[in-house]
Design a protein around this motif. Sequence first.
Motif, mmCIF file in Angstrom:
data_model
loop_
_atom_site.group_PDB
_atom_site.id
_atom_site.type_symbol
_atom_site.label_atom_id
_atom_site.label_comp_id
_atom_site.label_asym_id
_atom_site.label_seq_id
_atom_site.Cartn_x
_atom_site.Cartn_y
_atom_site.Cartn_z
ATOM 1 N N ASP A 105 11.266 -11.868 15.018
ATOM 2 C CA ASP A 105 11.249 -10.879 15.866
ATOM 3 C C ASP A 105 9.862 -9.902 16.007
ATOM 4 O OD1 ASP A 105 13.752 -11.289 17.389
ATOM 5 O OD2 ASP A 105 14.656 -10.937 15.274
ATOM 6 N N VAL A 106 9.869 -9.312 14.838
ATOM 7 C CA VAL A 106 8.722 -8.220 14.518
ATOM 8 C C VAL A 106 8.279 -8.293 13.140
ATOM 9 C CG1 VAL A 106 9.216 -6.729 16.255
ATOM 10 C CG2 VAL A 106 9.989 -6.369 14.056
ATOM 11 N N TRP A 107 6.971 -8.461 12.675
ATOM 12 C CA TRP A 107 6.494 -8.246 11.385
ATOM 13 C C TRP A 107 6.819 -6.809 10.880
ATOM 14 C CZ3 TRP A 107 4.491 -12.051 8.419
ATOM 15 C CH2 TRP A 107 4.089 -13.191 9.099
ATOM 16 N N GLU A 108 7.194 -6.529 9.792
ATOM 17 C CA GLU A 108 7.671 -5.368 9.331
ATOM 18 C C GLU A 108 7.006 -4.984 8.147
ATOM 19 O OE1 GLU A 108 11.860 -5.695 8.241
ATOM 20 O OE2 GLU A 108 12.391 -7.255 9.841
ATOM 21 N N TRP A 109 6.300 -3.732 8.574
ATOM 22 C CA TRP A 109 5.536 -3.083 7.600
ATOM 23 C C TRP A 109 6.147 -2.575 6.281
ATOM 24 C CZ3 TRP A 109 0.450 -2.991 8.180
ATOM 25 C CH2 TRP A 109 -0.141 -2.863 9.488
ATOM 26 N N VAL A 110 5.766 -2.857 5.207
ATOM 27 C CA VAL A 110 6.454 -2.257 3.727
ATOM 28 C C VAL A 110 5.032 -1.534 3.331
ATOM 29 C CG1 VAL A 110 7.984 -4.153 3.806
ATOM 30 C CG2 VAL A 110 5.624 -4.387 2.584
ATOM 31 N N ASP A 111 5.670 -0.674 2.236
ATOM 32 C CA ASP A 111 4.895 0.455 1.731
ATOM 33 C C ASP A 111 4.245 -0.027 0.445
ATOM 34 O OD1 ASP A 111 3.474 2.691 1.163
ATOM 35 O OD2 ASP A 111 5.218 4.215 1.099
ATOM 36 N N THR A 112 3.625 -1.346 0.525
ATOM 37 C CA THR A 112 2.846 -1.753 -0.467
ATOM 38 C C THR A 112 1.537 -2.485 -0.227
ATOM 39 O OG1 THR A 112 5.098 -2.448 -1.572
ATOM 40 C CG2 THR A 112 3.050 -3.639 -2.127
ATOM 41 N N ASP A 113 0.446 -1.970 -0.924
ATOM 42 C CA ASP A 113 -0.839 -2.578 -0.923
ATOM 43 C C ASP A 113 -0.784 -3.973 -1.031
ATOM 44 O OD1 ASP A 113 -1.696 0.133 -0.523
ATOM 45 O OD2 ASP A 113 -2.390 0.305 -2.260
ATOM 46 N N PHE A 114 -1.622 -4.731 -0.339
ATOM 47 C CA PHE A 114 -1.905 -6.324 -0.465
ATOM 48 C C PHE A 114 -2.728 -6.445 -1.962
ATOM 49 C CE2 PHE A 114 -3.696 -10.326 0.516
ATOM 50 C CZ PHE A 114 -2.855 -11.087 0.311
ATOM 51 N N THR A 115 -1.856 -6.994 -2.942
ATOM 52 C CA THR A 115 -2.405 -7.343 -4.012
ATOM 53 C C THR A 115 -1.768 -8.573 -4.757
ATOM 54 O OG1 THR A 115 -0.802 -6.036 -5.425
ATOM 55 C CG2 THR A 115 -2.991 -4.743 -5.037
ATOM 56 N N GLY A 116 -2.463 -8.837 -5.683
ATOM 57 C CA GLY A 116 -2.045 -10.551 -6.373
ATOM 58 C C GLY A 116 -0.710 -10.203 -7.127
ATOM 59 N N TYR A 117 0.189 -11.062 -7.208
ATOM 60 C CA TYR A 117 1.316 -11.099 -7.995
ATOM 61 C C TYR A 117 0.867 -11.267 -9.660
ATOM 62 C CZ TYR A 117 4.532 -11.417 -4.000
ATOM 63 O OH TYR A 117 5.245 -11.291 -3.022
ATOM 64 N N PRO A 118 1.787 -10.933 -10.486
ATOM 65 C CA PRO A 118 1.215 -11.116 -11.801
ATOM 66 C C PRO A 118 1.144 -12.649 -12.200
ATOM 67 C CG PRO A 118 3.344 -9.774 -12.028
ATOM 68 C CD PRO A 118 3.100 -9.940 -10.469
ATOM 69 N N GLY A 119 0.039 -13.019 -12.666
ATOM 70 C CA GLY A 119 -0.350 -14.436 -12.709
ATOM 71 C C GLY A 119 -1.067 -14.955 -11.563
ATOM 72 N N PHE A 120 -1.368 -14.186 -10.856
ATOM 73 C CA PHE A 120 -2.040 -14.797 -9.570
ATOM 74 C C PHE A 120 -3.187 -15.505 -9.780
ATOM 75 C CE2 PHE A 120 -5.450 -14.465 -6.433
ATOM 76 C CZ PHE A 120 -5.084 -15.001 -5.293
#
Length: 438
Positions: free
Chosen positions: A357-372
């Motif tokens: 349906d729609v992409w959903e904005w979330v209140d998080t900056d795009f960063t790597g997960y721990p261990g990325f």
Amino acid sequence: MTTTLRERIADELLRARSRTTALAEAVDEADLVKQHSPIMSPLVWDFAHVGNQEELWLVRDVGGREPVRRDIDELYDAFQNPRHERPQLPLLNPTEARGYLRTVREKVLDLLERVPLAGRRLVDEGFAFGMIVQHEQQHDETMLATHQLRVGEPVLTAPPPPPAAVEVAGEVVVPGGRFTMGTSTEPWALDNERPAHQVELAPFAIDAAPVSNGQYAQFIADGGYDDPRWWSESGWAHRQRAGLVAPMHWVPDGDGWAYTRFGVTSPVAPDEPVVHVCFHEAQAYARWAGRRLPTEAEWEKAARFDPATGRSRRYPWGDVDPTPAHANLGQRHLRPAPVGAYPAGASPLGVHQLIGDVWEWVDTDFTGYPGFSPFPYREYSEVFFGSDYKVLRGGSFGTDPAACRGTFRNWDYPIRRQVFSGFRCARTLDPAERAALG
Ligand code: AVJ
Ligand code: FE
């Protein structure tokens, strides 16, 4: 009869190419080479870029074959050529580009029968092929977004999405505690979805459905666009600078609103998820409603956590790949389906339409997960990490199932709204509510 991995890859490559071809051939040559928006590439750039990435990764790297067109690599390198400059480049013309894609694909289908699909991380379980399939499907969604920005007679058609089958309203409480975010086992998951890791969350409430046009129209009618109280400082500055008054593609229509979708104007349907809003608009709506956007971890827990087993699943409905009954994906329809149209796609806790349906904005900056760790190239994800980009989750009606799963992460600037982007709201529980949960 079981299909082998090689057959599945060939099938996915073909499916992506049929879509790319249909999106390119829907317009005439002039529209193919024209830039429809300064933030988008000419369609013919996306078209040839898809072939160039396939050549770089599959023909040259996996196949170890001679380059087909070493001379065009720079033209189709996204980092060397900002989008607004792409129309001025000496690009392949549509006929040359079609021939180029055909030559590359012939070589890929030939090497697909010969190369080992194990023994090297790049090809294990067909990863490089899966990455290229997803890359093409991602550019197809971008091309679809360019179609939406194009002015002119409608050229794309599709049947309407299914109607609402159940009533979905209000919020769902997701219990607190640890859950597994990300994946280390999904074979075609991209680097930014990895590795699986434990995240501890307080209990929270999340909307059972994406915010609808009808709900969003109340925010507009209540003067939400004129009240800086609801906007962050940077959001308000953007609202002022850009003169935002409603979602992109909305136009006043009598007492209400109409929108133009792929060249067709119609009254805004109140029960459909709102689409073409930027992060700042989503955040302002949430504050006006006395709520907030979910964090990325909250979104993923709502989408994947199975309270019965404590496991994280591939999708809200379980581990099976999406079917047309689960979600509005794959450009089968040219708009989001009304809230309540996909009861079979709901999570065990009753959260609907997280996928599609729609992409959903979330209140998080795009960063790597721990261990990325970047794989196989830093320019897919790592160079975008930081505070410039916000994450979007769940895919849209224009996202192919091959490029969508419970762990899949998309990102864009918080001011962008050419994406098929909407949102849902969340809420922190107050102490009394938490105490009542035990
Ligand atoms: C993940 C959609 C943000 O289109 O910029 C395409 C995907 N990466 N080619 C983009 C991508 C390289 C990317 N998004
Ligand atoms: Fe690309």
